[in-house]
Design an enzyme around this catalytic site. Structure first.
Site, PDB file in Angstrom:
ATOM      1  N   ASN A  63       0.822  -1.223   0.000  1.00  0.00           N
ATOM      2  CA  ASN A  63       0.000   0.000   0.000  1.00  0.00           C
ATOM      3  C   ASN A  63       0.854   1.271   0.000  1.00  0.00           C
ATOM      4  OD1 ASN A  63       1.056   0.077   2.568  1.00  0.00           O
ATOM      5  ND2 ASN A  63      -0.908   0.101   3.650  1.00  0.00           N
TER       6      ASN A  63
ATOM      7  N   HIS B 192       3.369   1.986   2.122  1.00  0.00           N
ATOM      8  CA  HIS B 192       3.900   2.466   3.402  1.00  0.00           C
ATOM      9  C   HIS B 192       5.427   2.348   3.449  1.00  0.00           C
ATOM     10  CE1 HIS B 192       3.359  -1.690   5.580  1.00  0.00           C
ATOM     11  NE2 HIS B 192       4.559  -1.603   5.083  1.00  0.00           N
TER      12      HIS B 192
END
Ligand code: F6R
Length: 241
Positions: free
Chosen positions: A136, A138
């Site tokens: 995602n 991060h």
């Protein structure tokens, strides 16, 4: 941003290890920012091999790790403290008192996060920060958000990150819900940042983070602004670019 494109994970690991080794040779007392997870394991194995051959000396190296799960003791086999010992520290001549990882058990989260930032400052900042990237986007455990984080903070892990990390635990319920992580500002302040990204499941994040707009919805994208950022990625991770 500089991209080192490799054929596969093995070549990627050697390329990343070469950058880390060069830093240690140039500045034997350097501060390395280290990451856990699957991505850096091959680079750590290469560093251990070079150490065993007598080509690398970690005796003066200092380290700060990106993150730690809340609630896991350092001897828990899924804590990041344990990971670092079993994947690197126990196999080289690093002085364990020169290694730093957020304390996932300290009861006062805010005090522990402030202590960790102060520790990074006291060490003189990070010379080379190694990163992986979450599917995602991060970095550390700085999850997609409405703003970029600053210093070390305690965060709630997203469902997608807990799902991605459940492969290391007996079940999803065993995956901690919170972690303490260096902030995005901490990461950007490192003098050099090296990210390793391998495999097709990182291709979308790599494309959006480094070939799209800079946005806190894709935390890694801010590395586009870093003056010395090196992305080491294999063909699969670059397949959408
Ligand atoms: C690990 C960390 C995470 C991982 C990321 C990718 O210390 O901070 O950001 O780098 O979740 O994990 P892997 O490499 O397991 O795909």
């Amino acid at each position: 941003m500089r991209i080192i494109r490799t054929r596969d994970y093995q070549e990627l690991s050697r390329a990343a290890a070469r950058l880390i080794a060069a830093q240690v040779v140039l500045k034997p007392g350097c501060v390395l920012g280290l990451a856990t997870g699957s991505s850096p394991v091959g680079a750590y194995q290469q560093l251990i091999a070079w150490y065993k051959k007598g080509d690398l000396d970690f005796s003066q190296v200092r380290t700060v790790n990106l993150d730690e799960y809340v609630g896991l003791a350092p001897d828990h086999d899924q804590s990041y403290a344990y990971f670092m010992r079993s994947n690197l520290f126990d196999h080289v001549n690093i002085d364990l008192s020169n290694t730093n990882i957020p304390d996932g058990l300290a009861p006062d989260a805010a005090a522990e996060c402030a202590r960790y930032d102060e520790q990074i400052r006291a060490l003189g900042g990070v010379d080379l920060q190694l990163l992986g990237i979450g599917p995602n986007g991060h970095i550390g455990f700085n999850e997609p958000d409405g703003h970029f984080s600053c210093g070390t903070q305690q965060i709630q892990l997203t469902d997608s990150t807990r799902q991605a990390n459940k492969r290391f635990f007996a079940s999803l319920d065993d995956v901690p819900t919170h972690a303490r992580t260096m902030g995005v500002r901490d990461i950007l302040q490192a003098r050099r940042v090296v990210m390793v990204a391998s495999g097709e499941n990182k291709a979308k994040a790599v494309k959006e983070a480094f070939f799209g707009p800079v946005t806190p919805a894709m935390p890694a994208s801010i590395l586009q602004y870093h003056p010395d950022f090196v992305l080491v990625a294999d063909e699969a991770a670059l397949s959408l670019v």
